[in-house]
Design an enzyme around this catalytic site. Structure first.
Site, PDB file in Angstrom:
ATOM      1  CG  HIS A 107      -0.307  -0.002   2.536  1.00  0.00           C
ATOM      2  ND1 HIS A 107       0.521  -1.010   2.981  1.00  0.00           N
ATOM      3  CD2 HIS A 107      -0.358   0.918   3.548  1.00  0.00           C
ATOM      4  CE1 HIS A 107       0.937  -0.717   4.210  1.00  0.00           C
ATOM      5  NE2 HIS A 107       0.425   0.442   4.568  1.00  0.00           N
ATOM      6  CG  ASP A 142       4.964   2.436   7.398  1.00  0.00           C
ATOM      7  OD1 ASP A 142       4.097   2.778   6.575  1.00  0.00           O
ATOM      8  OD2 ASP A 142       4.715   1.684   8.365  1.00  0.00           O
ATOM      9  CG  HIS A 143       4.392  -0.314   4.042  1.00  0.00           C
ATOM     10  ND1 HIS A 143       4.547  -1.659   4.288  1.00  0.00           N
ATOM     11  CD2 HIS A 143       3.862   0.216   5.172  1.00  0.00           C
ATOM     12  CE1 HIS A 143       4.117  -1.940   5.502  1.00  0.00           C
ATOM     13  NE2 HIS A 143       3.696  -0.819   6.065  1.00  0.00           N
ATOM     14  CG  HIS A 177      -4.161  -0.781   6.475  1.00  0.00           C
ATOM     15  ND1 HIS A 177      -4.191  -0.769   7.844  1.00  0.00           N
ATOM     16  CD2 HIS A 177      -3.178   0.091   6.110  1.00  0.00           C
ATOM     17  CE1 HIS A 177      -3.257   0.060   8.289  1.00  0.00           C
ATOM     18  NE2 HIS A 177      -2.643   0.601   7.265  1.00  0.00           N
TER      19      HIS A 177
END
Length: 304
Positions: free
Chosen positions: A61, A65-66, A138
């Site tokens: 996603h 932080d990804h 999410h």
């Protein structure tokens, strides 16, 4: 052999002792990275691996932080004189997000292509393996991924002779080739036995438990699953922010009948995940708290 390395295990922000959650898979000369948050390059360096040969990057996603480590990763690849194409896979909107991030990495010596996931479940086929993406739960659109290596059956001499296959075609059929002859079409199943068990790793983070995770993780050799919180009293917080606890992850691993479970994506406040693992293993005995750099070689049955 399918080599898996959990490069980082942190959620939200990198820490001096823990990089952000990402995973690298290597199979038959191909390298697949899942997620690329800030510090992923350093995690790769600490492992002793180079970003230059990465063929595919999958994004679960678009939380920072990804994906925020992508521009630096691209620049490092370019500085290494990479010229091979790079494939990016991610949720709908990937092209727009990547274009925005590339404002600070505009000129690269290699082409980039984006494949957006447009369905709740979608499969991407490659030479020798496939990647299955599946929607999870999410607070933004988010996907889990399974990497699968399928295996054809062994060459069966008796079957080839029974089907009157000339020996000159055996090798090509064994390699999966479909051959047209004057007498008809020859297919690999005419000389091969039943398919053998392959390899499967499933990676899923930033989600509440869903039946789809169980379905797609079923029978995985390794399930890498979010464990944001180890403290039992934080289950309500996990529900509020659509994350998972260690114990919810363990129940998924048990239901999916996976071989091994690695927990990842730990809250910055969770400094010692191992302290909670005794209770986790009461639910699923083959569970481990992930660590940065944790690596495993997944072997075919005859290699084990």
């Amino acid at each position: 052999m399918l080599e898996i390395c959990l490069l980082g295990t942190g959620g939200m922000m990198p820490l001096p002792y823990r990089w952000l959650t990402s995973m690298m898979a290597r199979y038959n000369g191909k390298s697949i990275l899942i997620d690329c948050g800030e510090g992923t390059q350093i995690a790769l360096k600490e492992k002793g691996w180079s970003p230059k040969p990465i063929d595919i990057i999958c994004f679960t996603h678009f939380h920072a932080d990804h994906i925020s480590g992508l521009p630096g990763m691209l620049l490092t690849m370019g500085n290494a004189e990479r010229t091979e194409p790079l494939l990016l896979i991610g949720p709908k909107g990937l092209e727009k997000v990547v274009a925005a991030l590339r404002v600070i990495a505009p000129e690269l010596p290699f082409p980039i292509s984006c494949m957006e996931i447009t369905q709740k479940e979608q499969t991407f086929l490659f030479d020798g393996f496939r990647i299955e993406a599946f929607r999870v739960n999410h607070n933004v659109t988010c996907y889990g991924y399974s990497i699968l290596v399928d295996r054809a059956g062994k060459f069966d001499v008796e079957k080839a002779r029974k089907n009157n296959i000339e020996q000159q075609y055996w090798s090509r059929l064994q390699k999966g080739e479909r051959i047209e002859t004057e007498n008809g079409v020859l297919t690999p199943d005419m000389v091969l036995g039943a398919p053998r068990r392959g390899l499967k790793v499933t990676y899923c983070t930033d989600t509440r438990p869903t039946p789809g995770i169980v379905q797609h993780a079923e029978g995985s050799d390794l399930l890498i699953l979010e464990g944001m919180y180890g403290e039992p009293e934080k289950e309500q917080k996990a529900k509020e922010y659509k994350h998972m606890t260690f114990y919810e992850a363990a129940r998924i691993a048990k239901e999916a009948e996976v071989n091994k479970l690695w927990l990842t994506h730990f809250s910055p406040s969770l400094t010692r995940p191992e302290e909670f693992m005794d209770n986790v293993r009461k639910i699923f005995p083959r569970a481990c708290a992930g660590k940065d750099g944790k690596t495993i070689d997944l072997l075919f049955d005859e290699e084990s």
